[in-house]
Design a protein around this motif. Structure first.
Motif, short mmCIF file in Angstrom:
data_model
loop_
_atom_site.label_atom_id
_atom_site.label_comp_id
_atom_site.label_asym_id
_atom_site.label_seq_id
_atom_site.Cartn_x
_atom_site.Cartn_y
_atom_site.Cartn_z
N ASP A 118 16.73 16.12 -34.37
CA ASP A 118 16.94 16.41 -32.96
C ASP A 118 17.54 17.80 -32.75
O ASP A 118 17.22 18.50 -31.79
N TYR A 119 18.39 18.22 -33.68
CA TYR A 119 19.00 19.55 -33.58
C TYR A 119 17.95 20.63 -33.84
O TYR A 119 17.92 21.66 -33.16
N GLN A 120 17.10 20.41 -34.81
CA GLN A 120 16.01 21.34 -35.07
C GLN A 120 15.13 21.48 -33.83
O GLN A 120 14.75 22.59 -33.45
N THR A 173 28.42 20.49 -44.36
CA THR A 173 28.28 21.94 -44.26
C THR A 173 29.10 22.41 -43.06
O THR A 173 30.00 21.70 -42.62
N ASN A 174 28.82 23.58 -42.54
CA ASN A 174 29.50 24.05 -41.33
C ASN A 174 28.48 24.69 -40.40
O ASN A 174 27.35 24.98 -40.79
N ILE A 222 24.16 33.25 -26.51
CA ILE A 222 23.51 32.16 -27.25
C ILE A 222 24.53 31.43 -28.11
O ILE A 222 24.51 30.20 -28.21
N ALA A 223 25.45 32.19 -28.72
CA ALA A 223 26.51 31.57 -29.52
C ALA A 223 27.33 30.60 -28.68
O ALA A 223 27.67 29.49 -29.14
N ASN A 224 27.61 30.97 -27.44
CA ASN A 224 28.39 30.10 -26.56
C ASN A 224 27.65 28.78 -26.28
O ASN A 224 28.26 27.71 -26.22
N LYS A 225 26.34 28.86 -26.15
CA LYS A 225 25.53 27.64 -25.93
C LYS A 225 25.54 26.77 -27.19
O LYS A 225 25.59 25.53 -27.10
N THR A 248 27.41 21.87 -30.19
CA THR A 248 27.64 21.51 -31.59
C THR A 248 29.14 21.40 -31.87
O THR A 248 29.71 22.25 -32.57
N PRO A 249 29.80 20.38 -31.36
CA PRO A 249 31.24 20.23 -31.61
C PRO A 249 31.52 19.87 -33.07
O PRO A 249 30.63 19.45 -33.80
N ASP A 250 32.76 20.06 -33.46
CA ASP A 250 33.19 19.72 -34.81
C ASP A 250 32.87 18.25 -35.11
O ASP A 250 33.08 17.38 -34.27
#
Length: 263
Positions: free
Chosen positions: A235-237, A167-168, A218-221, A226-228
């Motif tokens: 863990d992300y949740q 996904t992205n 928040i987008a910057n954080k 979350t790099p490509d």
């Protein structure tokens, strides 16, 4: 008029089975439901005149559904859902860049729609459409990746996997994080909408520009963590669930503030 809205609704239900959009169906409805719980008496009366018996959540996803329209009638509305800005050093720099954006975008269109709703010369039909778009776009404002960067289209070009599925980054924040909690929109709205009156007042303070900057920070954080190529799962949740829920709540409360001020 009835015929027009019947066709719109048919298009909406067809589209809902095909597309995934900002916050997904659940997220936008959560925001709309929270907002409706905080409307003033006058705002409720005016909204009822415009929307009838249907709750705000009923219309919250319509501006995404109409992306399925093949006539081109709503083509110009695609750019209204986001405003892409590269990281800025502070609010002053952000606001300057925001106001210098060319063409219609999330920021400029929220202001246009607000003016249309307040203008007594706006037709009943156009006023209703403007209100529906405003409900949706204030939800978009709270989705951080809708204030992301132009180079990757708000995270759409950042490829990740989510529990093994390709996904992205934008799609993860549009719906996957919200839907992973398995709440209905009414359940989620009830669980999140528990702030005191003073806390609500604080969340609703500031300007439209302040609210956009809040999401942009928040987008910057999110970008930083979350790099490509990231492989995202539990863990992300765990890391971002509180942030996601904050944005749903803030989106609803700030939408209510905007509507109360308009009416």
């Amino acid at each position: 008029m009835k015929s027009i809205y019947s066709k719109i609704l048919l298009l909406a239900f067809v589209a809902s089975s095909v597309y995934s959009y900002a916050w997904g169906l659940t997220g936008h409805r959560v925001i709309a439901e929270i907002a409706e719980n905080h409307l003033s008496g006058k705002a409720k009366r005016e909204m009822k005149k415009m929307l009838g018996q249907e709750r705000m959540a009923y219309w919250a996803n319509w501006p995404d559904f109409i992306k399925s329209d093949t006539t081109g009638a709503w083509k110009q509305a695609s750019a209204w859902h986001y405003v892409n800005i590269d990281p800025q050093t502070d609010f002053t720099a952000f606001e300057k860049d925001l106001k210098a954006q060319a063409g219609a975008n999330l920021y400029s269109q929220i202001k246009v729609l607000s003016s249309q709703i307040k203008d007594v010369k706006t037709s009943e039909k156009d006023r209703k459409i403007a209100l529906i778009f405003l409900i949706h776009m204030m939800g978009d404002l709270a989705q951080p990746m809708h204030t992301g960067r132009s180079g990757d289209l708000g995270g759409n070009k950042i490829n990740v996997t989510y529990f093994g599925d390709k996904t992205n980054l934008h799609s993860v924040w549009d719906g996957k994080l919200v839907d992973s909690q398995k709440y209905s929109y009414t359940e989620y709205a009830k669980l999140l909408d528990i702030k005191s009156k003073d806390e609500v007042k604080q969340i609703q303070s500031g300007t439209l520009e302040n609210w956009l900057y809040d999401s942009h920070q928040i987008a910057n954080k999110i970008y930083a963590q979350t790099p490509d190529g990231s492989k995202l799962s539990y863990d992300y949740q765990y890391k971002f669930n509180d942030t996601m829920e904050r944005q749903l709540l803030y989106g609803g409360l700030r939408l209510a503030k905007l509507l109360n001020d308009l009416f």
